[in-house]
Design an enzyme around this catalytic site. Structure first.
Site, PDB file in Angstrom:
ATOM      1  N   HIS A  18     -65.301-104.957  15.930  1.00 21.61           N
ATOM      2  CA  HIS A  18     -66.052-104.005  15.110  1.00 21.61           C
ATOM      3  C   HIS A  18     -67.233-103.438  15.894  1.00 21.61           C
ATOM      4  O   HIS A  18     -67.489-102.234  15.876  1.00 21.61           O
ATOM      5  CB  HIS A  18     -66.605-104.678  13.841  1.00 21.61           C
ATOM      6  CG  HIS A  18     -65.575-105.124  12.863  1.00 21.61           C
ATOM      7  ND1 HIS A  18     -65.565-106.401  12.355  1.00 21.61           N
ATOM      8  CD2 HIS A  18     -64.536-104.479  12.288  1.00 21.61           C
ATOM      9  CE1 HIS A  18     -64.567-106.519  11.502  1.00 21.61           C
ATOM     10  NE2 HIS A  18     -63.918-105.364  11.446  1.00 21.61           N
ATOM     11  N   LYS A  42     -59.577-108.155  -2.087  1.00 21.28           N
ATOM     12  CA  LYS A  42     -59.892-109.244  -1.164  1.00 21.28           C
ATOM     13  C   LYS A  42     -60.894-110.191  -1.799  1.00 21.28           C
ATOM     14  O   LYS A  42     -61.712-109.787  -2.612  1.00 21.28           O
ATOM     15  CB  LYS A  42     -60.476-108.692   0.148  1.00 21.28           C
ATOM     16  CG  LYS A  42     -59.493-107.919   0.990  1.00 21.28           C
ATOM     17  CD  LYS A  42     -60.120-107.524   2.313  1.00 21.28           C
ATOM     18  CE  LYS A  42     -59.138-106.786   3.193  1.00 21.28           C
ATOM     19  NZ  LYS A  42     -59.742-106.428   4.495  1.00 21.28           N
ATOM     20  N   ARG A  91     -56.159-101.400  15.968  1.00 22.28           N
ATOM     21  CA  ARG A  91     -55.909-102.456  16.938  1.00 22.28           C
ATOM     22  C   ARG A  91     -54.515-102.335  17.534  1.00 22.28           C
ATOM     23  O   ARG A  91     -54.313-102.586  18.704  1.00 22.28           O
ATOM     24  CB  ARG A  91     -56.037-103.832  16.268  1.00 22.28           C
ATOM     25  CG  ARG A  91     -57.433-104.147  15.801  1.00 22.28           C
ATOM     26  CD  ARG A  91     -57.412-105.379  14.963  1.00 22.28           C
ATOM     27  NE  ARG A  91     -56.616-105.117  13.763  1.00 22.28           N
ATOM     28  CZ  ARG A  91     -56.760-105.719  12.613  1.00 22.28           C
ATOM     29  NH1 ARG A  91     -57.632-106.674  12.480  1.00 22.28           N
ATOM     30  NH2 ARG A  91     -56.027-105.410  11.577  1.00 22.28           N
ATOM     31  N   SER A 129     -61.139-110.111  11.159  1.00 25.33           N
ATOM     32  CA  SER A 129     -62.002-111.032  10.428  1.00 25.33           C
ATOM     33  C   SER A 129     -61.190-112.193   9.861  1.00 25.33           C
ATOM     34  O   SER A 129     -61.653-113.333   9.854  1.00 25.33           O
ATOM     35  CB  SER A 129     -62.724-110.293   9.294  1.00 25.33           C
ATOM     36  OG  SER A 129     -63.594-109.314   9.815  1.00 25.33           O
TER      37      SER A 129
END
Length: 158
Positions: A18, A42, A91, A129
């Site tokens: 990040h 989440k 990514r 994360s």
């Protein structure tokens, strides 16, 4: 005109991947808002307030970065901040499909806002994360994957 970019995410916790995106974004735009998003899908480990504080510490070296939190539609938040650009990190190819769908919907909701995809550096391509939390939970080493100040906070939560 001042160019304002918003980099939204859950950042639970912020990773060096990040930070890589944030640092590179600061070189392109006048102002960058790192926007911590409350995602109802989440279950975050850190509260929104904790995430904002952790990110503020991580980005204190950047004069043109502000950290904020929001709920609701990203496009509403973008308009409220007078921003023109959404920055999203990629990514791998697997990220693209989801990000493309979100970018397309955001474009429909707010045609004047652009989404820019930024590839993370290869050394962070596997980093998320979720994987940080999993490795930390099982006692693995997360040094060099998150800012140093995140490690004790994460270990306290686990």
């Amino acid at each position: 005109m001042t160019q304002i970019a918003v980099y939204p995410g859950s950042f639970d916790p912020i990773t060096n991947g990040h930070l890589d995106i944030i640092e590179r974004t600061t070189k392109i735009f006048d102002n960058v808002i790192v926007a911590v998003f409350h995602n109802p899908n989440k279950k975050p480990l850190f509260t929104m307030e904790e995430r904002v504080e952790i990110i503020e510490e991580a980005v204190e070296e950047f004069d043109n970065v502000k950290v904020d939190a929001f709920e609701g539609l990203l496009t509403d938040y973008i308009k409220h901040q007078n921003a023109q650009v959404i920055v999203r990190g990629l990514r791998a190819v697997s990220d693209f499909e989801t990000e493309f769908q979100m970018a397309s919907m955001n474009k429909k909701l707010e045609p004047d806002v652009e989404t820019i995809f930024m590839m993370t550096r290869n050394k962070y391509a596997y980093l998320s994360s979720s994987i940080i939390k999993e490795v930390a939970n099982f006692g693995g080493c997360i040094e060099d994957l998150v800012p140093e100040h995140v490690i004790p906070k994460l270990m306290d939560k686990i």
